[in-house]
Design a protein around this motif. Structure first.
Motif, PDB file in Angstrom:
ATOM      1  N   THR A   1      16.271 -15.343 -42.851  1.00 11.12           N
ATOM      2  CA  THR A   1      17.277 -15.563 -41.819  1.00 11.12           C
ATOM      3  C   THR A   1      17.848 -16.974 -41.894  1.00 11.12           C
ATOM      4  O   THR A   1      17.212 -17.898 -42.395  1.00 11.12           O
ATOM      5  N   VAL A   2      19.048 -17.098 -41.370  1.00  6.93           N
ATOM      6  CA  VAL A   2      19.659 -18.392 -41.102  1.00  6.93           C
ATOM      7  C   VAL A   2      19.934 -18.420 -39.606  1.00  6.93           C
ATOM      8  O   VAL A   2      20.469 -17.453 -39.046  1.00  6.93           O
ATOM      9  N   LEU A   3      19.526 -19.507 -38.977  1.00  6.75           N
ATOM     10  CA  LEU A   3      19.717 -19.673 -37.529  1.00  6.75           C
ATOM     11  C   LEU A   3      20.789 -20.735 -37.299  1.00  6.75           C
ATOM     12  O   LEU A   3      20.757 -21.797 -37.930  1.00  6.75           O
ATOM     13  N   VAL A   4      21.727 -20.435 -36.401  1.00  7.71           N
ATOM     14  CA  VAL A   4      22.850 -21.334 -36.154  1.00  7.71           C
ATOM     15  C   VAL A   4      23.004 -21.552 -34.653  1.00  7.71           C
ATOM     16  O   VAL A   4      22.953 -20.598 -33.873  1.00  7.71           O
ATOM     17  N   GLU A   5      23.204 -22.800 -34.273  1.00 10.12           N
ATOM     18  CA  GLU A   5      23.608 -23.133 -32.912  1.00 10.12           C
ATOM     19  C   GLU A   5      25.054 -23.603 -33.030  1.00 10.12           C
ATOM     20  O   GLU A   5      25.403 -24.372 -33.937  1.00 10.12           O
TER      21      GLU A   5
ATOM     22  N   GLU B   1      20.601 -12.209 -40.621  1.00  8.66           N
ATOM     23  CA  GLU B   1      19.515 -11.616 -41.410  1.00  8.66           C
ATOM     24  C   GLU B   1      20.054 -11.245 -42.792  1.00  8.66           C
ATOM     25  O   GLU B   1      21.170 -10.741 -42.922  1.00  8.66           O
ATOM     26  N   PHE B   2      19.225 -11.487 -43.807  1.00  8.07           N
ATOM     27  CA  PHE B   2      19.592 -11.215 -45.197  1.00  8.07           C
ATOM     28  C   PHE B   2      18.619 -10.237 -45.827  1.00  8.07           C
ATOM     29  O   PHE B   2      17.447 -10.166 -45.437  1.00  8.07           O
ATOM     30  N   GLU B   3      19.119  -9.510 -46.820  1.00  7.94           N
ATOM     31  CA  GLU B   3      18.229  -8.712 -47.646  1.00  7.94           C
ATOM     32  C   GLU B   3      17.343  -9.673 -48.429  1.00  7.94           C
ATOM     33  O   GLU B   3      17.793 -10.763 -48.809  1.00  7.94           O
ATOM     34  N   PRO B   4      16.079  -9.310 -48.707  1.00  6.50           N
ATOM     35  CA  PRO B   4      15.252 -10.167 -49.547  1.00  6.50           C
ATOM     36  C   PRO B   4      15.938 -10.408 -50.899  1.00  6.50           C
ATOM     37  O   PRO B   4      16.585  -9.514 -51.443  1.00  6.50           O
ATOM     38  N   HIS B   5      15.843 -11.631 -51.390  1.00  8.77           N
ATOM     39  CA  HIS B   5      16.389 -12.021 -52.696  1.00  8.77           C
ATOM     40  C   HIS B   5      17.904 -11.906 -52.762  1.00  8.77           C
ATOM     41  O   HIS B   5      18.455 -11.749 -53.857  1.00  8.77           O
TER      42      HIS B   5
END
Length: 147
Positions: free
Chosen positions: A82-86, A120-124
């Motif tokens: 995941t990447v979290l953004v504020e 959310e991203f797929e693995p790899h």
């Protein structure tokens, strides 16, 4: 691709995704996804698939054609893909806004609400499989004087 390369690629994908939303480049935004999906935690709506996501873009920008975002902070969680953004979400109420089966005519007022989102991203992979924005469902309405 090394773990560090994937980390950087995911950051770039999210930064590009958010910039493309501001530019109203819906083809570009769709291209950042492996499968387009938004899960809105402010109102519980889910937009799954390209047609539904494009419908969300059309609906949100008809009320707020100048809607944009400004990233405050961004972080990658490689373990959970995941990447979290504020960020700040900004816009001006220039079109009809439908909320809970009520239509609000344009007020001409602007809003600026602080939000967070997880991507959310797929693995790899550096392709997004779901964006989950988080906000108070009525914060924008309060700033526009509608509640």
């Amino acid at each position: 691709m090394t773990a560090q390369d994937l980390h950087q690629a995911r950051l770039k994908t999210v930064r590009d995704h958010m910039a493309l939303e501001c530019e109203l480049d819906w083809d570009g935004v769709i291209a950042t996804f492996a499968h387009p999906r938004y899960e809105m935690h402010g109102n519980g709506a889910v937009y799954d698939g390209e047609a539904a996501v494009r419908g969300y873009f059309d609906a949100s920008r008809s009320a707020f054609p100048d809607q944009s975002n400004e990233i405050i902070s961004i972080a990658v969680d490689d373990t959970n893909h995941t990447v979290l953004v504020e960020f700040w979400l900004l816009g001006t109420h220039l079109g009809e806004l439908k909320v809970r089966d009520k239509i609000h005519p344009p007020t001409g007022k602007s809003f600026k609400v602080r939000m967070a989102a997880s991507f959310e991203f797929e693995p790899h992979s550096a392709k997004i499989i779901c964006e989950r924005p988080y906000t108070s469902p009525d914060m924008k309405l309060k700033q526009l004087g509608l509640v």
